[in-house]
Design a protein around this motif. Structure first.
Motif: not given
Lengths: 215, 265
Positions: A121-142
């Protein structure tokens, strides 16, 4: 069974030498390799075209389902150009990367679908999505699981004896053989493992608390 | 890319043409045609499962239609007709189209690993290319607008649901969208804080000319804000008109029974 403290003090420098030069070195370098390679495997399995992802899954399962000693000996004789320590570091790194990839995968899956939708919805790029949103949350869980694998790897390092790399335990056995006294040196080796891994597990817990998403 | 203001004002902001959406064997939308004029505020009403949310998700490209075409400002969104065939458009084109559209979700979907301000400036900086200073300044203005001055450095988890949704509205507005999609934005909130969120949306409706497509169960809000209401059932529009007419004098039996069920409750 008698206990002689002289053997403890006598063997300590020799054991510490093996600890620093092999056990610690392999754990640190191989953990770094495993953490990075594991992440790449996890992302590749999610984003690569289906045939490549399937191949990767097969390789990952193959490595996970065979003992690390077998892999060490195989790599040692397959890559004679490399010295034994380098082989050990690479095998430990790759072996644990396959475990860590599974941990990352679970962590990535644990990020709610709504987070991906918000990035769209914010038109973020795939790489930015991984780096800024998905990985920080995924790594916290792992993080706890990754930390446990580091400790597990640390305790697996004595397997290096199979490819002639002299770690702390192999030094202990050598000392024991020379003096016909195994009890003190093996107990000492065990205590040194404990002294190193217990604070590490505490440090991992601290780190977990520090990166929790609270104000 | 032409600015929307250069376009022929009669070009609709959103146009659906024969849109069909299936989930497996379940046909959610069928042969759907409708238009939303620029600056219109359209509320979609109807029983749950009637495909209202799916329409918003199709516009936001979170779902892809199985048949038909969707146009934004007259330009195809995800598929175009070429020589009588339906051709999928490239991700790059879709991403350009997406920039004109913002969405606020039922579950807020703020990024929990970022502060409120980081949530607000992430896309303006990395998608629109604003400088960080400009984005922060704009972020502050938006926070003032949604009544959350002083919450810049808070994490979403420390905010109430109503506050989180206000941040989410500010985050969508920070992208300066032409079209704003509101998907049941008050459904996850406690009844006593629904009002504060709706008040902000009324203010946005009053002070901007953003085209809005709204799915809500708040009929008073629908009546206040929208200039058109579309009643959905079974994947198609069965009745539409200005809110006054639809709410007071619906012609379709289905609309009457739906409204009496919702308003009577």
């Amino acid at each position: 069974m008698s206990w002689n403290w002289d053997h403890v003090w006598d063997s300590l420098p020799f054991l510490l030498e093996g600890f620093v030069q092999v056990t610690l070195l392999v754990t640190v370098v191989s953990s770094a390799i495993a953490a990075v390679l594991g992440l790449l495997i996890a992302i590749a399995r999610r984003t690569a075209p289906a045939p490549i992802a399937a191949l990767l899954t097969f390789v990952v399962n193959f490595i996970r389902m065979t003992p690390i000693v077998v892999q060490l000996v195989f790599a040692y004789f397959a890559f004679l150009a490399l010295d034994a320590l380098t082989v050990g570091i690479l095998v430990f790194g790759v072996h644990y990367a396959t475990y860590m990839a599974e941990v990352y995968r679970a962590g990535i899956d644990s990020v709610p679908k709504g987070q991906w939708e918000a990035t769209t919805a914010l038109s973020m790029s795939r790489s930015r999505t991984w780096r800024a949103v998905i990985m920080p949350q995924a790594i916290r869980a792992t993080l706890p699981a990754l930390g446990n694998y580091v400790i597990s790897m640390f305790k697996d390092t004595p397997f290096l004896i199979a490819i002639t790399v002299a770690d702390m335990v192999s030094n202990a056995l050598e000392y024991g053989g020379d003096h016909f006294r195994y009890v003190e040196v093996i107990v000492l080796a065990g205590v040194l493992f404990l002294i190193a891994s217990y604070p590490t597990s505490l440090a991992i817990r601290k780190l977990e608390e520090r990166i929790a998403f609270t104000t | 890319m032409p600015s929307p203001h250069d376009l022929d004002p009669s070009t609709p902001a959103i146009r659906f043409e024969g849109v069909e959406k299936r989930f497996g064997d379940n046909v959610v939308l069928q042969g759907l045609d409708f238009e939303v004029a620029r600056g219109d505020r359209v509320t979609l009403i109807g029983p749950s499962g009637s495909g209202k949310t799916t329409i918003l998700r199709l516009v936001m490209t979170l779902e892809e239609a199985n048949e038909g075409y969707i146009f934004i400002d007259g330009e195809p969104l995800t598929h175009t007709r070429e020589g009588g065939k339906r051709v999928a458009l490239k991700e790059r084109h879709r991403n350009e189209m997406r920039k004109r559209i913002g969405m606020v979700f039922q579950q807020f979907n703020l990024f929990p690993n970022m502060t409120v301000m980081e949530n607000l400036i992430e896309a303006p900086v990395h998608v629109l290319g604003l400088s960080k200073a400009d984005a922060v300044e704009r972020g502050r203005e938006l926070l003032a607008r949604v009544g959350l001055v002083g919450k810049e450095d808070a994490h979403p988890s420390s905010l109430s649901g109503g506050q989180q949704q206000r941040v989410a509205i500010a985050r969508a507005l920070a992208m300066d969208p032409e079209i704003l999609l509101l998907d049941e934005v008050t459904s996850a909130l406690d009844p006593e804080i629904v009002g504060e969120v709706l008040e902000i949306l009324r203010d946005v409706a009053r002070t901007t000319d953003i085209t809005m497509l709204i799915v809500t169960h708040e009929m008073h809000f629908a009546r206040d804000v929208s200039n058109r209401v579309m009643m959905f059932d079974g994947g198609r529009v069965i009745e539409q008109g200005d809110p006054e007419t639809i709410f007071t004098a619906p012609t379709q039996e289905r609309t009457k029974s739906f409204l009496s069920a919702v308003l009577g409750a």
